[in-house]
Structure formats: structure tokens, C-alpha cells
Design an enzyme around this catalytic site. Structure first.
Site, PDB file in Angstrom:
ATOM      1  N   GLU A 145      11.089  -8.424 -23.982  1.00 46.18           N
ATOM      2  CA  GLU A 145      11.698  -7.145 -23.590  1.00 46.18           C
ATOM      3  C   GLU A 145      10.685  -6.255 -22.877  1.00 46.18           C
ATOM      4  OE1 GLU A 145      11.709  -8.684 -26.473  1.00 46.18           O
ATOM      5  OE2 GLU A 145      13.418  -8.169 -27.714  1.00 46.18           O
ATOM      6  N   CYS A 148       9.348  -2.955 -29.128  1.00 46.61           N
ATOM      7  CA  CYS A 148      10.236  -3.080 -27.968  1.00 46.61           C
ATOM      8  C   CYS A 148      11.316  -2.006 -27.995  1.00 46.61           C
ATOM      9  CB  CYS A 148      10.858  -4.476 -27.909  1.00 46.61           C
ATOM     10  SG  CYS A 148       9.631  -5.724 -27.455  1.00 46.61           S
ATOM     11  N   CYS A 177       6.108  -9.296 -25.912  1.00 46.28           N
ATOM     12  CA  CYS A 177       7.504  -9.717 -26.108  1.00 46.28           C
ATOM     13  C   CYS A 177       8.241  -9.748 -24.767  1.00 46.28           C
ATOM     14  CB  CYS A 177       8.233  -8.735 -27.005  1.00 46.28           C
ATOM     15  SG  CYS A 177       7.664  -8.687 -28.694  1.00 46.28           S
TER      16      CYS A 177
HETATM   17  N1  THU Z   1       9.374 -11.761 -29.615  1.00 42.95           N
HETATM   18  C1  THU Z   1       9.939 -11.256 -28.492  1.00 42.95           C
HETATM   19  O1  THU Z   1       9.654 -11.700 -27.369  1.00 42.95           O
HETATM   20  N2  THU Z   1      10.815 -10.231 -28.639  1.00 42.95           N
HETATM   21  C2  THU Z   1      11.134  -9.655 -29.829  1.00 42.95           C
HETATM   22  O2  THU Z   1      11.798  -8.637 -29.855  1.00 42.95           O
HETATM   23  C3  THU Z   1      10.715 -10.276 -31.077  1.00 42.95           C
HETATM   24  C4  THU Z   1       9.643 -11.291 -30.952  1.00 42.95           C
HETATM   25  C5  THU Z   1       8.386 -12.835 -29.468  1.00 42.95           C
HETATM   26  C6  THU Z   1       6.988 -12.423 -29.804  1.00 42.95           C
HETATM   27  C7  THU Z   1       6.361 -13.742 -30.161  1.00 42.95           C
HETATM   28  O3  THU Z   1       5.895 -14.358 -28.976  1.00 42.95           O
HETATM   29  C8  THU Z   1       7.510 -14.560 -30.713  1.00 42.95           C
HETATM   30  O4  THU Z   1       8.698 -13.902 -30.320  1.00 42.95           O
HETATM   31  C9  THU Z   1       7.497 -14.705 -32.223  1.00 42.95           C
HETATM   32  O5  THU Z   1       7.391 -13.468 -32.833  1.00 42.95           O
END
Ligand code: THU
Length: 165
Positions: free
Chosen positions: A76, A116, A74
């Protein structure tokens, strides 16, 4: 004896970006730029995150997906890995998060996933500093003072009772 307890938290909600302070807006713009660099061919959901350190430096990160889905990271965790690795002595004071679909910025504010939240909690414990969390959608921005509100009753180093530096 059985007791029923309640946990409440307050956060600030802004409907117009003009109402935001300039340093907050600067961090949101950095996160928006970072979201454009996301590698999200599978979900097509791009997330950008930016961190302001006490020194004033701004670090950014984005989500990076993988054909083996659990290997993705993710935004974060991407930005915090970056700031901790490169500026271990500097402390994050604010973290902005934005998300985009193929239609552009999401109307609603993004919400950090549980993993996260746990990583943000570790960073607050490591530095001893609360991190202002800015969740910014196209029509609404939320500001939350510290991960404690998003992760009540959190598990952290206090629970381990290990002496750490
Ligand atoms: N995702 C994030 O980057 N941060 C979050 O807190 C929630 C989800 C991303 C992970 C994945 O690549 C995409 O969003 C869909 O879940």
C-alpha cells in the site's frame, strides 16, 4: 460526567467476483498482477496494491522486503509513494489490495497494517478526497468508503493546527 460512545461503520461485502462492478474488478486484477512482482523472500506473503487516479490512470505496487526486516515496505505504501511521486496533481479515488501465499490468493481478505492506514489517511488529507478501499480475497471482497472507518479517531493535519497548502 462519563460517557460511553460507540463507533460503527458499514462496508459492503461481496462473495462472488461477478457481483463486483467492472472498474472494481479491473483494479483487483491489476493488484493481483502486482502481487506476483512482490519481493517477499522472507515472509513469502505477497501483497499487491493498485490505485485508480481521478484521471483514470491505474498505478500498482507490491511489498518489497529486506534482510534488515524493518527496511521492507508494504504494498500500500509502495503504490502510494509511486502515485504521489509521479502524479502529484492526480488524486487516488480507489485502492485495491490483494494478498498471496505460496498456495495462491488468500481466501480471506487482506487487511492493511496500521502504518499503511496512517499513510492512506495522509493521502486523503493531502488531496481532500476519500479513497474507496477494496480488500479482495479469493472468497470475499470488502469495500470500505474511506480510511476513516479503518482508522477512527485518526491523527492527521487537523491535529497539528499548521497551515498547509
Ligand atoms: N504487508 C503488506 O504489504 N501490506 C500490509 O498491509 C500488511 C503486510 C507485507 C509486509 C511484509 O512484506 C509481508 O506482508 C508480511 O508481513
Amino acid at each position: 460526567m462519563i460517557r460511553t460512545n460507540n463507533i460503527a461503520f458499514s462496508y459492503r461485502e461481496y462473495e462472488k467476483t461477478e457481483e463486483l462492478e467492472s472498474d472494481t474488478m479491473e483494479l483487483i486484477i491489476a493488484a493481483r498482477k502486482a502481487a506476483l512482482t512482490a519481493y517477499a523472500p522472507y515472509s513469502k506473503f505477497k501483497v499487491g496494491a493498485s490505485v485508480r487516479l481521478t484521471s483514470g490512470i491505474i498505478i500498482t505496487g507490491a511489498n518489497v522486503e529486506n534482510a534488515a526486516f524493518p527496511c521492507g515496505i508494504c504494498a500500500e505504501r509502495s503504490v502510494l509513494s509511486n502515485s504521489i511521486s509521479n502524479y502529484p496533481e492526480d488524486k487516488p479515488i480507489a485502492l485495491a489490495i490483494v494478498s498471496m501465499t505460496e498456495d495462491g490468493l488468500t481466501n480471506d481478505f487482506p487487511s492493511p497494517c496500521g502504518s499503511c492506514r496512517q499513510v492512506i489517511s495522509e493521502e486523503e488529507s493531502r488531496t481532500g478526497n476519500k479513497i474507496k478501499i477494496i480488500l479482495s480475497g479469493k472468497n470475499k471482497t470488502l469495500i470500505i468508503d474511506g480510511i476513516g472507518s479503518l482508522l477512527p479517531l485518526q491523527f492527521n493535519r487537523e491535529n497539528l493546527k499548521i497551515n498547509l497548502p
